[in-house]
Enzyme design. Sequence first.
Site, PDB file in Angstrom:
ATOM      1  N   LYS A  45      75.546  53.196  92.552  1.00 38.22           N
ATOM      2  CA  LYS A  45      75.276  54.158  91.482  1.00 38.22           C
ATOM      3  C   LYS A  45      76.180  53.850  90.294  1.00 38.22           C
ATOM      4  O   LYS A  45      77.406  53.787  90.434  1.00 38.22           O
ATOM      5  CB  LYS A  45      75.545  55.577  92.013  1.00 38.22           C
ATOM      6  CG  LYS A  45      74.831  56.664  91.251  1.00 38.22           C
ATOM      7  CD  LYS A  45      74.869  57.954  92.060  1.00 38.22           C
ATOM      8  CE  LYS A  45      74.664  59.185  91.207  1.00 38.22           C
ATOM      9  NZ  LYS A  45      74.780  60.426  91.987  1.00 38.22           N
ATOM     10  N   SER A 132      76.198  67.155  84.327  1.00 33.52           N
ATOM     11  CA  SER A 132      76.937  65.988  83.841  1.00 33.52           C
ATOM     12  C   SER A 132      76.021  65.106  82.995  1.00 33.52           C
ATOM     13  O   SER A 132      76.455  64.513  82.000  1.00 33.52           O
ATOM     14  CB  SER A 132      77.495  65.193  85.025  1.00 33.52           C
ATOM     15  OG  SER A 132      78.449  65.955  85.719  1.00 33.52           O
TER      16      SER A 132
HETATM   17  P1  ADP Z   1      75.931  65.168  92.904  1.00 31.41           P
HETATM   18  O1  ADP Z   1      75.825  63.748  92.467  1.00 31.41           O
HETATM   19  O2  ADP Z   1      76.422  65.357  94.314  1.00 31.41           O
HETATM   20  O3  ADP Z   1      74.771  66.061  92.552  1.00 31.41           O
HETATM   21  P2  ADP Z   1      77.385  66.608  90.882  1.00 31.41           P
HETATM   22  O4  ADP Z   1      78.747  66.252  90.415  1.00 31.41           O
HETATM   23  O5  ADP Z   1      76.292  66.547  89.872  1.00 31.41           O
HETATM   24  O6  ADP Z   1      77.179  65.646  92.080  1.00 31.41           O
HETATM   25  O7  ADP Z   1      77.367  68.046  91.541  1.00 31.41           O
HETATM   26  C1  ADP Z   1      78.163  68.388  92.624  1.00 31.41           C
HETATM   27  C2  ADP Z   1      77.823  69.814  93.061  1.00 31.41           C
HETATM   28  O8  ADP Z   1      78.118  70.715  92.005  1.00 31.41           O
HETATM   29  C3  ADP Z   1      76.339  70.048  93.406  1.00 31.41           C
HETATM   30  O9  ADP Z   1      76.267  70.964  94.478  1.00 31.41           O
HETATM   31  C4  ADP Z   1      75.794  70.674  92.156  1.00 31.41           C
HETATM   32  O10 ADP Z   1      74.665  71.504  92.435  1.00 31.41           O
HETATM   33  C5  ADP Z   1      76.982  71.505  91.719  1.00 31.41           C
HETATM   34  N1  ADP Z   1      76.957  71.761  90.280  1.00 31.41           N
HETATM   35  C6  ADP Z   1      76.727  70.874  89.294  1.00 31.41           C
HETATM   36  N2  ADP Z   1      76.755  71.482  88.093  1.00 31.41           N
HETATM   37  C7  ADP Z   1      77.007  72.791  88.334  1.00 31.41           C
HETATM   38  C8  ADP Z   1      77.133  73.969  87.493  1.00 31.41           C
HETATM   39  N3  ADP Z   1      76.973  73.885  86.172  1.00 31.41           N
HETATM   40  N4  ADP Z   1      77.412  75.137  88.090  1.00 31.41           N
HETATM   41  C9  ADP Z   1      77.548  75.214  89.446  1.00 31.41           C
HETATM   42  N5  ADP Z   1      77.410  74.178  90.287  1.00 31.41           N
HETATM   43  C10 ADP Z   1      77.157  72.979  89.731  1.00 31.41           C
END
Ligand code: ADP
Length: 169
Positions: A45, A132
């Site tokens: 990734k 992100s």
């Molecule tokens: P992944 O690649 O595992 O999806 P992320 O860093 O995007 O990694 O997200 C990690 C966790 O944080 C996931 O459970 C995602 O749903 C949660 N998450 C991401 N953004 C938010 C947000 N704005 N509020 C609450 N939870 C979030």
Amino acid sequence: MSLDPRHAVYAGSFDPPTAGHLDLIRRGAALFGRLTVAVGVNPDKQTLMTADERVTLLEELTAGIDNVRVGSFSGLTVDFVRDEGAAVMLRGLRGLADIELELTMSLTNRSLAPDIETVFLMANAEYTHISSTLIKQIAKLGGPGVTGQLRELVPAPVVAPLLAKYHGE
Ligand code: ADP
């Protein structure tokens, strides 16, 4: 080894860490005795920030929260969770799209590790739109006001390193 139900692992890409992530970390740390924030390293990734950069930022963001530790792992999340001795995986839900994905993932993880539970926290209304991916687009395409815009979406220490990735130091 028996796993600790008061210890949760919050794993993710955190590329970059957002205000939504930090909110979940704070709430998770208040619920559980210990919370390990774990940066997943997947060599297939492409990420904007290196694993070390993400770990360093998360350490800075969580420095004031006593029961939070930051780590990183490659391989299956459930294996990392077990190695930590934790019985819980913490995940955040922003809306229906997340539920669809997270349901599949939690069922798969349960089949791999029946003794590890996934616990979900709903995102706070003010952070449900934050991802992100969206933040990287704003950092890349934003005009002169981009620093102020990003301050609404990511914790302050993330803004400069994020902008440096696209626009130099
Ligand atoms: P992944 O690649 O595992 O999806 P992320 O860093 O995007 O990694 O997200 C990690 C966790 O944080 C996931 O459970 C995602 O749903 C949660 N998450 C991401 N953004 C938010 C947000 N704005 N509020 C609450 N939870 C979030």
